[in-house]
Write an enzyme that holds these catalytic residues in place. Structure first.
Site, PDB file in Angstrom:
ATOM      1  N   GLY A  10     149.052   8.061  73.255  1.00  0.00           N
ATOM      2  CA  GLY A  10     149.877   9.015  74.506  1.00  0.00           C
ATOM      3  C   GLY A  10     148.859   9.454  75.587  1.00  0.00           C
ATOM      4  N   ILE A  15     150.321  16.466  77.464  1.00  0.00           N
ATOM      5  CA  ILE A  15     149.387  17.106  76.325  1.00  0.00           C
ATOM      6  C   ILE A  15     148.278  15.996  75.830  1.00  0.00           C
ATOM      7  CG2 ILE A  15     149.475  17.866  74.137  1.00  0.00           C
ATOM      8  CD1 ILE A  15     152.304  19.070  74.798  1.00  0.00           C
ATOM      9  N   TYR A 155     166.662  15.950  70.657  1.00  0.00           N
ATOM     10  CA  TYR A 155     165.092  16.175  70.685  1.00  0.00           C
ATOM     11  C   TYR A 155     164.478  16.647  69.385  1.00  0.00           C
ATOM     12  CZ  TYR A 155     160.568  17.524  72.221  1.00  0.00           C
ATOM     13  OH  TYR A 155     159.180  17.974  72.438  1.00  0.00           O
ATOM     14  N   LYS A 159     161.977  15.370  66.543  1.00  0.00           N
ATOM     15  CA  LYS A 159     160.937  16.283  66.193  1.00  0.00           C
ATOM     16  C   LYS A 159     160.707  16.523  64.750  1.00  0.00           C
ATOM     17  CE  LYS A 159     158.068  16.354  68.487  1.00  0.00           C
ATOM     18  NZ  LYS A 159     156.955  15.382  68.985  1.00  0.00           N
ATOM     19  N   PRO A 184     154.317  23.131  69.335  1.00  0.00           N
ATOM     20  CA  PRO A 184     154.123  23.839  70.674  1.00  0.00           C
ATOM     21  C   PRO A 184     155.466  24.373  71.064  1.00  0.00           C
ATOM     22  CG  PRO A 184     152.964  21.781  70.690  1.00  0.00           C
ATOM     23  CD  PRO A 184     153.938  21.716  69.632  1.00  0.00           C
ATOM     24  N   LEU A 186     157.246  26.177  74.830  1.00  0.00           N
ATOM     25  CA  LEU A 186     157.415  25.144  76.067  1.00  0.00           C
ATOM     26  C   LEU A 186     155.987  25.166  76.593  1.00  0.00           C
ATOM     27  CD1 LEU A 186     159.862  24.111  78.105  1.00  0.00           C
ATOM     28  CD2 LEU A 186     158.908  25.901  79.433  1.00  0.00           C
ATOM     29  N   VAL A 187     155.555  24.004  77.130  1.00  0.00           N
ATOM     30  CA  VAL A 187     154.238  23.859  77.427  1.00  0.00           C
ATOM     31  C   VAL A 187     154.254  23.639  78.986  1.00  0.00           C
ATOM     32  CG1 VAL A 187     152.213  22.324  77.264  1.00  0.00           C
ATOM     33  CG2 VAL A 187     153.597  22.538  75.305  1.00  0.00           C
TER      34      VAL A 187
HETATM   35  P1  NAP Z   1     154.848  13.360  77.965  1.00  0.00           P
HETATM   36  O1  NAP Z   1     153.919  14.017  79.424  1.00  0.00           O
HETATM   37  O2  NAP Z   1     156.253  12.895  78.644  1.00  0.00           O
HETATM   38  O3  NAP Z   1     154.035  12.632  77.266  1.00  0.00           O
HETATM   39  C1  NAP Z   1     154.690  11.634  76.180  1.00  0.00           C
HETATM   40  C2  NAP Z   1     153.805  10.626  75.782  1.00  0.00           C
HETATM   41  O4  NAP Z   1     154.550   9.721  74.896  1.00  0.00           O
HETATM   42  C3  NAP Z   1     153.468   9.674  77.000  1.00  0.00           C
HETATM   43  O5  NAP Z   1     152.120   9.492  77.017  1.00  0.00           O
HETATM   44  C4  NAP Z   1     154.713   8.510  76.777  1.00  0.00           C
HETATM   45  O6  NAP Z   1     154.031   7.336  77.172  1.00  0.00           O
HETATM   46  C5  NAP Z   1     154.317   8.621  75.280  1.00  0.00           C
HETATM   47  N1  NAP Z   1     155.450   7.832  74.792  1.00  0.00           N
HETATM   48  C6  NAP Z   1     156.877   8.054  74.903  1.00  0.00           C
HETATM   49  N2  NAP Z   1     157.454   6.911  74.413  1.00  0.00           N
HETATM   50  C7  NAP Z   1     156.781   5.815  74.055  1.00  0.00           C
HETATM   51  C8  NAP Z   1     156.827   4.976  73.172  1.00  0.00           C
HETATM   52  N3  NAP Z   1     157.860   4.313  72.969  1.00  0.00           N
HETATM   53  N4  NAP Z   1     155.551   4.051  72.961  1.00  0.00           N
HETATM   54  C9  NAP Z   1     154.468   4.658  73.330  1.00  0.00           C
HETATM   55  N5  NAP Z   1     154.129   5.701  73.867  1.00  0.00           N
HETATM   56  C10 NAP Z   1     155.525   6.393  74.243  1.00  0.00           C
HETATM   57  O7  NAP Z   1     155.199  14.669  77.098  1.00  0.00           O
HETATM   58  P2  NAP Z   1     154.298  16.039  76.439  1.00  0.00           P
HETATM   59  O8  NAP Z   1     154.808  17.368  76.925  1.00  0.00           O
HETATM   60  O9  NAP Z   1     152.913  15.390  76.843  1.00  0.00           O
HETATM   61  O10 NAP Z   1     154.694  15.746  75.082  1.00  0.00           O
HETATM   62  C11 NAP Z   1     153.628  15.163  74.077  1.00  0.00           C
HETATM   63  C12 NAP Z   1     153.881  15.630  72.692  1.00  0.00           C
HETATM   64  O11 NAP Z   1     154.054  16.971  72.686  1.00  0.00           O
HETATM   65  C13 NAP Z   1     155.314  15.028  72.609  1.00  0.00           C
HETATM   66  O12 NAP Z   1     155.189  14.867  70.916  1.00  0.00           O
HETATM   67  C14 NAP Z   1     156.298  16.076  72.588  1.00  0.00           C
HETATM   68  O13 NAP Z   1     157.380  16.197  71.742  1.00  0.00           O
HETATM   69  C15 NAP Z   1     155.512  17.378  72.112  1.00  0.00           C
HETATM   70  N6  NAP Z   1     155.762  18.369  72.716  1.00  0.00           N
HETATM   71  C16 NAP Z   1     155.858  18.738  74.111  1.00  0.00           C
HETATM   72  C17 NAP Z   1     156.289  20.041  74.356  1.00  0.00           C
HETATM   73  C18 NAP Z   1     156.375  20.386  76.115  1.00  0.00           C
HETATM   74  O14 NAP Z   1     156.926  21.427  76.315  1.00  0.00           O
HETATM   75  N7  NAP Z   1     155.845  19.404  76.574  1.00  0.00           N
HETATM   76  C19 NAP Z   1     156.516  21.116  73.547  1.00  0.00           C
HETATM   77  C20 NAP Z   1     156.479  20.806  72.160  1.00  0.00           C
HETATM   78  C21 NAP Z   1     156.138  19.531  71.830  1.00  0.00           C
HETATM   79  P3  NAP Z   1     154.436   6.840  78.685  1.00  0.00           P
HETATM   80  O15 NAP Z   1     153.718   7.524  79.924  1.00  0.00           O
HETATM   81  O16 NAP Z   1     154.417   5.595  78.744  1.00  0.00           O
HETATM   82  O17 NAP Z   1     155.930   7.226  79.017  1.00  0.00           O
END
Ligand code: NAP
Length: 338
Positions: A10, A15, A155, A159, A184, A186-187
Protein backbone atom coordinates in the site's frame (compact mmCIF):
# COMPACT_ATOMS: atom_id res chain seq x y z
CA UNK A 1 19.89 -2.88 8.62
CA UNK A 2 20.73 -0.71 5.62
CA UNK A 3 21.00 -2.89 2.50
CA UNK A 4 18.20 -5.22 3.57
CA UNK A 5 14.98 -5.38 1.58
CA UNK A 6 11.59 -4.41 2.97
CA UNK A 7 8.21 -4.83 1.28
CA UNK A 8 5.70 -2.15 2.30
CA UNK A 9 2.18 -2.94 1.03
CA UNK A 10 0.00 0.00 0.00
CA UNK A 11 2.68 2.53 -0.96
CA UNK A 12 -0.01 4.78 -2.44
CA UNK A 13 -1.49 5.24 1.04
CA UNK A 14 -0.83 7.77 3.78
CA UNK A 15 0.82 5.47 6.35
CA UNK A 16 2.38 3.23 3.68
CA UNK A 17 4.05 6.27 2.08
CA UNK A 18 5.35 7.56 5.39
CA UNK A 19 6.76 4.09 6.22
CA UNK A 20 8.65 4.02 2.91
CA UNK A 21 10.26 7.45 3.50
CA UNK A 22 12.43 6.60 6.56
CA UNK A 23 13.31 3.18 5.12
CA UNK A 24 14.69 4.84 1.97
CA UNK A 25 16.39 7.55 4.04
CA UNK A 26 18.10 4.82 6.11
CA UNK A 27 19.41 2.98 3.03
CA UNK A 28 17.01 0.04 2.82
CA UNK A 29 15.96 -1.38 -0.53
CA UNK A 30 12.19 -0.94 -0.58
CA UNK A 31 9.48 -2.64 -2.59
CA UNK A 32 5.88 -1.53 -2.50
CA UNK A 33 2.61 -2.89 -3.80
CA UNK A 34 -0.03 -0.86 -5.62
CA UNK A 35 -3.22 -2.19 -7.17
CA UNK A 36 -2.08 -1.05 -10.59
CA UNK A 37 1.41 -0.19 -11.83
CA UNK A 38 -0.16 2.73 -13.70
CA UNK A 39 0.19 4.61 -10.37
CA UNK A 40 3.95 4.10 -10.08
CA UNK A 41 5.04 7.46 -11.54
CA UNK A 42 2.63 9.48 -9.40
CA UNK A 43 3.47 7.65 -6.16
CA UNK A 44 7.23 7.74 -6.86
CA UNK A 45 7.09 11.51 -7.50
CA UNK A 46 5.24 12.08 -4.23
CA UNK A 47 7.80 10.08 -2.24
CA UNK A 48 10.76 11.63 -4.09
CA UNK A 49 9.95 14.94 -2.39
CA UNK A 50 10.93 13.30 0.92
CA UNK A 51 13.59 10.66 0.12
CA UNK A 52 15.76 9.30 -2.72
CA UNK A 53 13.70 6.71 -4.62
CA UNK A 54 16.42 4.91 -6.64
CA UNK A 55 16.12 1.89 -4.28
CA UNK A 56 12.31 1.79 -4.55
CA UNK A 57 10.48 -0.63 -6.85
CA UNK A 58 6.79 -1.29 -7.48
CA UNK A 59 4.77 -4.51 -7.68
CA UNK A 60 1.11 -4.93 -8.63
CA UNK A 61 -0.98 -6.75 -6.02
CA UNK A 62 -4.63 -6.43 -4.99
CA UNK A 63 -5.80 -7.54 -1.55
CA UNK A 64 -8.64 -9.37 -3.30
CA UNK A 65 -6.48 -11.43 -5.66
CA UNK A 66 -3.67 -13.99 -5.28
CA UNK A 67 -1.68 -12.50 -8.15
CA UNK A 68 1.57 -10.69 -7.41
CA UNK A 69 2.02 -11.34 -3.67
CA UNK A 70 4.68 -14.07 -3.92
CA UNK A 71 6.64 -12.12 -6.50
CA UNK A 72 6.61 -9.01 -4.28
CA UNK A 73 7.70 -10.85 -1.10
CA UNK A 74 10.33 -13.24 -2.51
CA UNK A 75 13.81 -12.03 -1.55
CA UNK A 76 12.60 -9.66 1.18
CA UNK A 77 13.92 -9.55 4.74
CA UNK A 78 10.81 -7.91 6.21
CA UNK A 79 7.21 -7.15 5.22
CA UNK A 80 5.19 -4.20 6.53
CA UNK A 81 1.58 -5.05 5.65
CA UNK A 82 -0.10 -1.65 5.74
CA UNK A 83 -2.68 -1.77 2.91
CA UNK A 84 -6.33 -2.10 3.91
CA UNK A 85 -9.44 -0.10 3.03
CA UNK A 86 -10.64 2.65 5.40
CA UNK A 87 -14.11 2.99 6.80
CA UNK A 88 -15.74 6.15 5.49
CA UNK A 89 -17.46 7.15 2.26
CA UNK A 90 -20.21 4.57 2.44
CA UNK A 91 -17.94 1.56 2.98
CA UNK A 92 -19.82 -1.54 4.10
CA UNK A 93 -18.96 -4.82 5.80
CA UNK A 94 -18.86 -6.35 2.32
CA UNK A 95 -16.39 -3.77 0.94
CA UNK A 96 -14.19 -3.71 4.08
CA UNK A 97 -13.97 -7.14 5.69
CA UNK A 98 -13.12 -9.25 2.64
CA UNK A 99 -10.13 -7.18 1.42
CA UNK A 100 -8.86 -6.57 4.97
CA UNK A 101 -9.01 -10.20 6.12
CA UNK A 102 -8.16 -11.95 2.87
CA UNK A 103 -5.48 -9.37 2.08
CA UNK A 104 -3.82 -9.92 5.48
CA UNK A 105 -3.81 -13.67 4.83
CA UNK A 106 -2.34 -13.19 1.33
CA UNK A 107 0.40 -10.82 2.54
CA UNK A 108 1.35 -12.91 5.59
CA UNK A 109 1.25 -16.17 3.62
CA UNK A 110 3.54 -14.71 0.94
CA UNK A 111 5.89 -13.43 3.67
CA UNK A 112 6.08 -16.86 5.34
CA UNK A 113 6.66 -18.54 1.96
CA UNK A 114 9.47 -16.05 1.24
CA UNK A 115 11.00 -16.78 4.66
CA UNK A 116 11.08 -13.14 5.78
CA UNK A 117 12.26 -12.50 9.33
CA UNK A 118 9.27 -10.49 10.45
CA UNK A 119 5.92 -9.18 9.31
CA UNK A 120 4.59 -5.98 10.86
CA UNK A 121 0.84 -5.66 10.34
CA UNK A 122 -0.94 -2.32 10.58
CA UNK A 123 -4.06 -2.96 12.62
CA UNK A 124 -5.95 -0.26 14.56
CA UNK A 125 -7.17 0.72 18.00
CA UNK A 126 -10.51 -0.33 16.49
CA UNK A 127 -9.25 -3.86 17.20
CA UNK A 128 -8.46 -3.05 20.87
CA UNK A 129 -11.83 -1.58 21.86
CA UNK A 130 -13.90 -2.69 24.86
CA UNK A 131 -17.68 -3.08 24.28
CA UNK A 132 -19.46 0.17 23.33
CA UNK A 133 -21.71 0.00 26.43
CA UNK A 134 -18.90 -0.82 28.91
CA UNK A 135 -17.51 1.98 31.11
CA UNK A 136 -14.48 3.23 29.23
CA UNK A 137 -11.25 4.06 31.03
CA UNK A 138 -7.87 3.71 29.40
CA UNK A 139 -7.42 0.57 27.37
CA UNK A 140 -4.35 -1.32 26.21
CA UNK A 141 -3.18 -4.15 23.95
CA UNK A 142 -4.67 -6.87 26.16
CA UNK A 143 -8.16 -5.84 24.98
CA UNK A 144 -9.67 -7.32 21.83
CA UNK A 145 -12.71 -5.88 20.07
CA UNK A 146 -15.61 -8.31 19.81
CA UNK A 147 -16.41 -8.15 16.08
CA UNK A 148 -19.96 -9.37 16.81
CA UNK A 149 -20.44 -6.79 19.59
CA UNK A 150 -23.28 -4.25 19.63
CA UNK A 151 -22.46 -1.05 17.71
CA UNK A 152 -19.11 -2.34 16.39
CA UNK A 153 -18.51 -0.67 13.02
CA UNK A 154 -17.79 -2.59 9.82
CA UNK A 155 -14.31 -1.00 9.85
CA UNK A 156 -13.62 -2.23 13.41
CA UNK A 157 -14.84 -5.67 12.39
CA UNK A 158 -12.54 -5.63 9.36
CA UNK A 159 -9.47 -4.66 11.39
CA UNK A 160 -10.19 -7.13 14.20
CA UNK A 161 -10.86 -10.06 11.86
CA UNK A 162 -7.80 -9.23 9.73
CA UNK A 163 -5.51 -9.02 12.77
CA UNK A 164 -6.93 -12.26 14.22
CA UNK A 165 -6.40 -14.01 10.87
CA UNK A 166 -2.77 -12.86 10.75
CA UNK A 167 -2.04 -14.10 14.29
CA UNK A 168 -3.75 -17.42 13.55
CA UNK A 169 -1.77 -17.92 10.34
CA UNK A 170 1.57 -17.07 11.98
CA UNK A 171 0.68 -19.35 14.90
CA UNK A 172 -0.08 -22.26 12.57
CA UNK A 173 2.46 -21.83 9.76
CA UNK A 174 4.83 -19.00 10.70
CA UNK A 175 7.95 -21.09 11.32
CA UNK A 176 10.92 -18.71 11.53
CA UNK A 177 8.79 -15.71 10.45
CA UNK A 178 7.51 -13.66 13.39
CA UNK A 179 4.65 -11.17 13.56
CA UNK A 180 4.33 -7.83 15.33
CA UNK A 181 1.26 -5.61 15.12
CA UNK A 182 0.90 -1.82 15.32
CA UNK A 183 -2.55 -0.52 16.38
CA UNK A 184 -2.74 3.21 15.56
CA UNK A 185 -5.29 5.69 16.88
CA UNK A 186 -6.50 8.46 14.56
CA UNK A 187 -3.55 9.29 12.33
CA UNK A 188 -2.79 12.92 11.42
CA UNK A 189 0.32 14.86 10.43
CA UNK A 190 1.69 16.06 7.11
CA UNK A 191 0.12 14.72 3.92
CA UNK A 192 2.33 13.70 1.00
CA UNK A 193 -0.18 14.96 -1.57
CA UNK A 194 -3.83 15.15 -2.53
CA UNK A 195 -4.48 11.41 -2.09
CA UNK A 196 -4.50 11.48 1.70
CA UNK A 197 -6.19 9.12 4.15
CA UNK A 198 -9.79 9.57 5.30
CA UNK A 199 -8.48 10.26 8.82
CA UNK A 200 -7.05 13.59 7.62
CA UNK A 201 -10.62 14.71 6.90
CA UNK A 202 -10.91 15.63 10.58
CA UNK A 203 -8.48 18.53 10.00
CA UNK A 204 -9.37 19.14 6.33
CA UNK A 205 -13.11 19.56 7.09
CA UNK A 206 -12.34 22.04 9.88
CA UNK A 207 -9.81 24.02 7.81
CA UNK A 208 -12.08 24.31 4.77
CA UNK A 209 -15.20 25.00 6.86
CA UNK A 210 -16.83 21.92 5.29
CA UNK A 211 -18.40 21.30 8.72
CA UNK A 212 -20.78 24.03 9.93
CA UNK A 213 -19.86 23.34 13.56
CA UNK A 214 -17.88 21.05 15.81
CA UNK A 215 -19.49 17.76 16.90
CA UNK A 216 -18.78 16.27 20.36
CA UNK A 217 -16.32 13.75 18.92
CA UNK A 218 -12.82 13.03 20.14
CA UNK A 219 -9.91 10.82 19.19
CA UNK A 220 -6.66 9.38 20.53
CA UNK A 221 -4.37 11.09 18.02
CA UNK A 222 -1.00 10.09 16.66
CA UNK A 223 1.42 11.52 14.11
CA UNK A 224 1.84 9.58 10.86
CA UNK A 225 5.66 9.96 11.13
CA UNK A 226 5.56 8.43 14.61
CA UNK A 227 3.34 5.58 13.38
CA UNK A 228 5.97 4.87 10.72
CA UNK A 229 8.72 5.03 13.33
CA UNK A 230 6.87 2.47 15.46
CA UNK A 231 6.54 0.15 12.44
CA UNK A 232 10.32 0.29 11.99
CA UNK A 233 10.97 -0.29 15.70
CA UNK A 234 8.53 -3.24 15.72
CA UNK A 235 10.26 -4.61 12.61
CA UNK A 236 13.72 -4.61 14.19
CA UNK A 237 13.40 -5.10 17.96
CA UNK A 238 13.85 -8.76 18.95
CA UNK A 239 11.38 -8.25 21.82
CA UNK A 240 8.62 -7.04 19.48
CA UNK A 241 8.01 -10.52 18.06
CA UNK A 242 4.55 -11.78 18.94
CA UNK A 243 3.43 -8.40 20.36
CA UNK A 244 0.77 -5.80 19.57
CA UNK A 245 1.64 -2.13 20.10
CA UNK A 246 -0.87 0.68 20.40
CA UNK A 247 0.30 3.79 18.52
CA UNK A 248 -1.86 6.51 20.04
CA UNK A 249 -0.82 9.62 21.89
CA UNK A 250 -3.04 12.25 23.50
CA UNK A 251 -6.83 12.37 23.28
CA UNK A 252 -8.35 15.55 21.83
CA UNK A 253 -11.97 16.58 21.33
CA UNK A 254 -12.67 18.10 17.91
CA UNK A 255 -13.36 21.41 19.67
CA UNK A 256 -9.81 21.28 21.05
CA UNK A 257 -8.38 20.47 17.60
CA UNK A 258 -10.28 23.49 16.23
CA UNK A 259 -8.89 25.67 19.01
CA UNK A 260 -5.29 24.59 18.27
CA UNK A 261 -5.79 25.40 14.57
CA UNK A 262 -7.19 28.86 15.32
CA UNK A 263 -4.55 29.67 17.96
CA UNK A 264 -1.55 28.44 15.95
CA UNK A 265 -2.55 29.32 12.37
CA UNK A 266 -4.36 32.62 12.91
CA UNK A 267 -5.91 34.00 9.68
CA UNK A 268 -5.02 30.77 7.79
CA UNK A 269 -7.59 29.03 10.03
CA UNK A 270 -10.31 31.61 9.42
CA UNK A 271 -12.84 29.03 8.21
CA UNK A 272 -12.47 26.76 11.25
CA UNK A 273 -15.89 26.78 12.93
CA UNK A 274 -16.35 27.80 16.57
CA UNK A 275 -19.96 26.70 16.99
CA UNK A 276 -20.57 23.37 18.77
CA UNK A 277 -23.13 21.05 17.19
CA UNK A 278 -25.49 19.27 19.62
CA UNK A 279 -25.48 15.46 19.45
CA UNK A 280 -29.13 15.40 18.37
CA UNK A 281 -28.36 17.51 15.30
CA UNK A 282 -25.42 15.25 14.37
CA UNK A 283 -27.68 12.19 14.67
CA UNK A 284 -30.34 13.82 12.48
CA UNK A 285 -27.84 14.86 9.78
CA UNK A 286 -26.28 11.39 9.91
CA UNK A 287 -29.52 9.98 8.51
CA UNK A 288 -28.44 11.55 5.20
CA UNK A 289 -24.64 11.42 5.60
CA UNK A 290 -23.03 7.97 5.59
CA UNK A 291 -19.67 9.29 6.88
CA UNK A 292 -21.35 10.79 9.93
CA UNK A 293 -23.36 7.62 10.55
CA UNK A 294 -20.10 5.72 11.16
CA UNK A 295 -19.12 8.06 13.99
CA UNK A 296 -22.40 8.85 15.79
CA UNK A 297 -21.99 5.92 18.25
CA UNK A 298 -18.82 7.66 19.45
CA UNK A 299 -20.47 11.03 20.25
CA UNK A 300 -19.35 12.20 23.69
CA UNK A 301 -17.15 9.12 24.21
CA UNK A 302 -13.66 9.65 25.59
CA UNK A 303 -11.97 6.44 24.46
CA UNK A 304 -8.31 6.59 25.48
CA UNK A 305 -5.68 4.09 24.34
CA UNK A 306 -2.38 3.69 26.16
CA UNK A 307 0.88 3.43 24.24
CA UNK A 308 2.89 2.76 27.42
CA UNK A 309 3.98 -0.63 26.04
CA UNK A 310 5.53 0.83 22.87
CA UNK A 311 7.21 3.56 24.93
CA UNK A 312 8.62 1.16 27.53
CA UNK A 313 9.51 -1.85 25.38
CA UNK A 314 10.58 -0.10 22.18
CA UNK A 315 11.58 3.38 23.38
CA UNK A 316 8.93 4.95 21.12
CA UNK A 317 8.62 8.72 21.70
CA UNK A 318 5.63 10.29 19.92
CA UNK A 319 5.74 14.04 19.34
CA UNK A 320 3.20 16.45 20.94
CA UNK A 321 -0.17 16.14 19.20
CA UNK A 322 -0.59 19.91 18.81
CA UNK A 323 2.47 19.83 16.52
CA UNK A 324 0.85 16.97 14.58
CA UNK A 325 -2.41 18.93 14.14
CA UNK A 326 -0.58 22.07 12.97
CA UNK A 327 1.76 20.17 10.60
CA UNK A 328 -1.27 18.41 9.11
CA UNK A 329 -3.05 21.71 8.43
CA UNK A 330 0.13 23.41 7.12
CA UNK A 331 0.73 20.55 4.69
CA UNK A 332 -2.86 20.75 3.42
CA UNK A 333 -2.32 24.47 2.81
CA UNK A 334 1.04 23.85 1.12
CA UNK A 335 -0.56 21.31 -1.25
CA UNK A 336 -3.44 23.72 -2.02
CA UNK A 337 -5.94 21.44 -0.27
CA UNK A 338 -7.10 23.80 2.49
P1 NAP B 1 -5.04 5.15 2.96
O1 NAP B 1 -4.22 6.34 2.72
O2 NAP B 1 -6.44 5.12 2.45
O3 NAP B 1 -4.24 3.86 2.47
C1 NAP B 1 -4.87 2.63 2.29
C2 NAP B 1 -4.00 1.80 1.39
O4 NAP B 1 -4.60 0.52 1.21
C3 NAP B 1 -3.86 2.42 0.01
O5 NAP B 1 -2.55 2.20 -0.46
C4 NAP B 1 -4.87 1.62 -0.81
O6 NAP B 1 -4.58 1.55 -2.19
C5 NAP B 1 -4.68 0.26 -0.18
N1 NAP B 1 -5.81 -0.62 -0.52
C6 NAP B 1 -7.10 -0.48 -0.18
N2 NAP B 1 -7.82 -1.48 -0.74
C7 NAP B 1 -6.94 -2.24 -1.45
C8 NAP B 1 -7.06 -3.40 -2.24
N3 NAP B 1 -8.23 -4.01 -2.45
N4 NAP B 1 -5.94 -3.92 -2.79
C9 NAP B 1 -4.73 -3.33 -2.61
N5 NAP B 1 -4.56 -2.22 -1.87
C10 NAP B 1 -5.65 -1.69 -1.30
O7 NAP B 1 -5.18 4.88 4.54
P2 NAP B 1 -4.10 4.85 5.69
O8 NAP B 1 -4.59 5.74 6.75
O9 NAP B 1 -2.75 5.03 5.15
O10 NAP B 1 -4.29 3.37 6.20
C11 NAP B 1 -3.27 2.41 6.12
C12 NAP B 1 -3.49 1.36 7.17
O11 NAP B 1 -3.53 1.96 8.46
C13 NAP B 1 -4.79 0.58 7.04
O12 NAP B 1 -4.54 -0.75 7.40
C14 NAP B 1 -5.69 1.25 8.07
O13 NAP B 1 -6.70 0.38 8.53
C15 NAP B 1 -4.67 1.53 9.16
N6 NAP B 1 -5.06 2.57 10.10
C16 NAP B 1 -5.24 3.85 9.68
C17 NAP B 1 -5.61 4.81 10.63
C18 NAP B 1 -5.81 6.25 10.26
O14 NAP B 1 -6.25 7.03 11.13
N7 NAP B 1 -5.48 6.68 9.06
C19 NAP B 1 -5.78 4.45 11.97
C20 NAP B 1 -5.58 3.13 12.34
C21 NAP B 1 -5.21 2.20 11.40
P3 NAP B 1 -5.27 2.59 -3.21
O15 NAP B 1 -4.43 3.82 -3.16
O16 NAP B 1 -5.18 1.87 -4.52
O17 NAP B 1 -6.67 2.80 -2.74
Amino acid sequence: MAGETVLVTGGSGYIGGWCIVPLLQQGYTVRTTVRSLSREAEVRARLAAEAPTDKLSFFAADLLSDAGWDEAATGCDYVLHVASPLGVGGATAETLIKPAREGAIRAVRAAIKAGVKRVVLTSSVSATDPPMDAPFGTTDETVWTDPAGKGVSAYAQSKTLAERAAWDLIGREGGATSLAVVNPGLVLGPVLGADYSDSVQVVERLMTGRVPGVPRLGFSLVDVRDVADLHLKAMLAPGAAGQRFIAAHDFRWMAEIAEVLRARLGPKAAKVPTRKVPDLVVRLVSLFDKDLREVTPYLGQKRVFSSAKAQTLLGWRPRPVDETIVDCAESLIAHGLA
